[in-house]
Design a protein around this motif. Structure first.
Motif, PDB file in Angstrom:
ATOM      1  N   UNK A  20      -5.551  -6.776  -5.016  1.00  0.00           N
ATOM      2  CA  UNK A  20      -5.931  -6.041  -3.703  1.00  0.00           C
ATOM      3  C   UNK A  20      -8.205  -4.594  -5.065  1.00  0.00           C
ATOM      4  N   UNK A  21      -7.016  -4.964  -6.454  1.00  0.00           N
ATOM      5  CA  UNK A  21      -7.816  -4.422  -7.783  1.00  0.00           C
ATOM      6  C   UNK A  21      -8.809  -5.548  -8.393  1.00  0.00           C
ATOM      7  N   UNK A  22      -8.082  -6.977  -7.735  1.00  0.00           N
ATOM      8  CA  UNK A  22      -9.009  -8.297  -8.393  1.00  0.00           C
ATOM      9  C   UNK A  22     -10.029  -8.925  -7.666  1.00  0.00           C
ATOM     10  N   UNK A  23     -10.769  -9.190  -8.450  1.00  0.00           N
ATOM     11  CA  UNK A  23     -11.978  -9.608  -7.027  1.00  0.00           C
ATOM     12  C   UNK A  23     -11.798 -11.032  -6.553  1.00  0.00           C
ATOM     13  N   UNK A  24     -10.984 -11.279  -7.716  1.00  0.00           N
ATOM     14  CA  UNK A  24     -11.133 -13.118  -7.679  1.00  0.00           C
ATOM     15  C   UNK A  24      -9.898 -13.016  -6.423  1.00  0.00           C
ATOM     16  N   UNK A  25      -8.794 -12.128  -6.311  1.00  0.00           N
ATOM     17  CA  UNK A  25      -8.027 -12.730  -6.281  1.00  0.00           C
ATOM     18  C   UNK A  25      -7.929 -12.050  -4.545  1.00  0.00           C
ATOM     19  N   UNK A  26      -8.770 -11.438  -3.645  1.00  0.00           N
ATOM     20  CA  UNK A  26     -10.016 -10.927  -2.763  1.00  0.00           C
ATOM     21  C   UNK A  26     -11.120 -11.988  -2.215  1.00  0.00           C
ATOM     22  N   UNK A  27     -11.797 -12.260  -3.244  1.00  0.00           N
ATOM     23  CA  UNK A  27     -12.722 -13.121  -2.728  1.00  0.00           C
ATOM     24  C   UNK A  27     -12.092 -14.923  -2.050  1.00  0.00           C
ATOM     25  N   UNK A  43      -2.616  -0.841   0.553  1.00  0.00           N
ATOM     26  CA  UNK A  43      -1.314  -1.610   1.193  1.00  0.00           C
ATOM     27  C   UNK A  43      -0.845  -0.087   1.459  1.00  0.00           C
ATOM     28  N   UNK A  44      -0.275   0.286   3.160  1.00  0.00           N
ATOM     29  CA  UNK A  44       0.849   0.467   3.834  1.00  0.00           C
ATOM     30  C   UNK A  44       1.618   0.193   4.156  1.00  0.00           C
ATOM     31  N   UNK A  45       2.409   1.124   5.151  1.00  0.00           N
ATOM     32  CA  UNK A  45       3.688   0.606   5.601  1.00  0.00           C
ATOM     33  C   UNK A  45       4.370  -0.435   5.259  1.00  0.00           C
ATOM     34  N   UNK A  46       5.329  -0.596   4.373  1.00  0.00           N
ATOM     35  CA  UNK A  46       5.556  -1.464   3.336  1.00  0.00           C
ATOM     36  C   UNK A  46       7.161  -1.929   4.167  1.00  0.00           C
ATOM     37  N   UNK A  47       7.360  -3.239   5.023  1.00  0.00           N
ATOM     38  CA  UNK A  47       7.868  -3.908   5.706  1.00  0.00           C
ATOM     39  C   UNK A  47       8.912  -4.667   4.658  1.00  0.00           C
ATOM     40  N   UNK A  68       8.750  -8.429   0.742  1.00  0.00           N
ATOM     41  CA  UNK A  68       8.147  -7.549   1.165  1.00  0.00           C
ATOM     42  C   UNK A  68       6.399  -7.286   1.882  1.00  0.00           C
ATOM     43  N   UNK A  69       6.681  -6.820   3.303  1.00  0.00           N
ATOM     44  CA  UNK A  69       5.041  -7.056   3.387  1.00  0.00           C
ATOM     45  C   UNK A  69       4.245  -6.095   3.577  1.00  0.00           C
ATOM     46  N   UNK A  70       3.334  -5.969   3.485  1.00  0.00           N
ATOM     47  CA  UNK A  70       2.233  -4.856   3.661  1.00  0.00           C
ATOM     48  C   UNK A  70       0.953  -4.925   4.223  1.00  0.00           C
ATOM     49  N   UNK A  71       0.804  -3.672   5.051  1.00  0.00           N
ATOM     50  CA  UNK A  71      -0.194  -3.572   5.838  1.00  0.00           C
ATOM     51  C   UNK A  71      -1.755  -3.295   5.250  1.00  0.00           C
ATOM     52  N   UNK A  72      -2.431  -4.259   5.192  1.00  0.00           N
ATOM     53  CA  UNK A  72      -3.683  -3.146   4.469  1.00  0.00           C
ATOM     54  C   UNK A  72      -4.554  -3.041   4.612  1.00  0.00           C
ATOM     55  N   UNK A  73      -5.096  -1.432   4.976  1.00  0.00           N
ATOM     56  CA  UNK A  73      -5.884  -0.343   5.452  1.00  0.00           C
ATOM     57  C   UNK A  73      -7.051  -0.474   4.903  1.00  0.00           C
ATOM     58  N   UNK A  74      -8.157  -0.444   5.934  1.00  0.00           N
ATOM     59  CA  UNK A  74      -9.330  -0.257   5.701  1.00  0.00           C
ATOM     60  C   UNK A  74     -10.230   0.426   6.808  1.00  0.00           C
ATOM     61  N   UNK A  75     -10.542   1.583   6.327  1.00  0.00           N
ATOM     62  CA  UNK A  75     -10.166   2.931   7.412  1.00  0.00           C
ATOM     63  C   UNK A  75      -9.108   3.751   8.001  1.00  0.00           C
TER      64      UNK A  75
END
Length: 194
Positions: A20-27, A43-47, A68-75
């Motif tokens: 998430x902190x990597x502009x390259x990975x997100x872009x 990242x929230x709710x690791x399942x 493991x899956x993390x939901x990525x929350x924005x707002x």
């Protein structure tokens, strides 16, 4: 009754935070909603994501941990998800994604929160049927990475569900496994035409 979310392995969480902190990975992610997110993402709710390859006749079906899956929350909402996987070097980030399972997972988790019994939430993938369910495991103290699907556990098919299986309808695992057993059975071989 609140859900008892199992803790994700710390390296899995660190790998998602690094991505998430990597502009390259997100872009480079194929997730327009993640790229367009305004403000911080978290990242929230690791399942734990388990895979069901076969159904045991005993009624308890073994699963294997796939990641493991993390939901990525924005707002106020999840805009994407991040999957991690276990490699010989430990837990690592796999990929970001979006699609109908994000909102469907959030909806199923909200409904599960209102259930009278406590459960440990997991995800159960049935690759042969292209099916994903929210797996509500009855043993809240169990290690989220292991275990068998117990007949009394609850499975909630996520949308889109396979034809003939209603999305967001909770089923006892034993009940849904009977349906899945029939669907996963190999097709009978037809004789040669006469």
């Amino acid at each position: 009754m609140p859900l008892q979310v199992p803790p994700a392995p710390a390296p899995a969480l660190r790998s998602v935070l690094a991505a998430l902190g990597s502009p390259t990975a997100v872009r480079e992610a194929r997730t327009p909603s993640l790229r367009a997110a305004q403000g911080p993402t978290s990242p929230e709710l690791p399942l734990p994501v388990h895979v069901l390859d076969r159904i045991a006749p005993s009624g308890t079906s073994p699963t294997r941990l796939a990641g493991w899956r993390f939901l990525i929350r924005s707002g106020e909402r999840a805009v994407a998800a991040a999957d991690t996987m276990l490699t010989p070097d430990g837990w690592t980030f796999s990929h970001f994604f979006e699609g109908p399972y994000i909102a469907s997972t959030e909806r199923a988790l909200r409904h599960a929160e209102a259930m009278p019994m406590p459960y440990q939430p997991r995800l159960l993938s049935v690759p042969e049927l292209y099916m994903l369910t929210l797996w509500l495991h009855g043993d809240c103290t169990a290690d989220g990475a292991g275990g068998h699907l117990a007949p009394s556990d609850i499975l909630v098919p996520l949308a889109p569900a396979p034809p003939g299986i209603a999305a967001h309808r909770p089923h006892r695992a034993a009940e849904l496994l009977k349906v899945l057993t029939h669907r996963m059975a190999p097709a009978p071989l037809l004789g040669s035409p006469a």
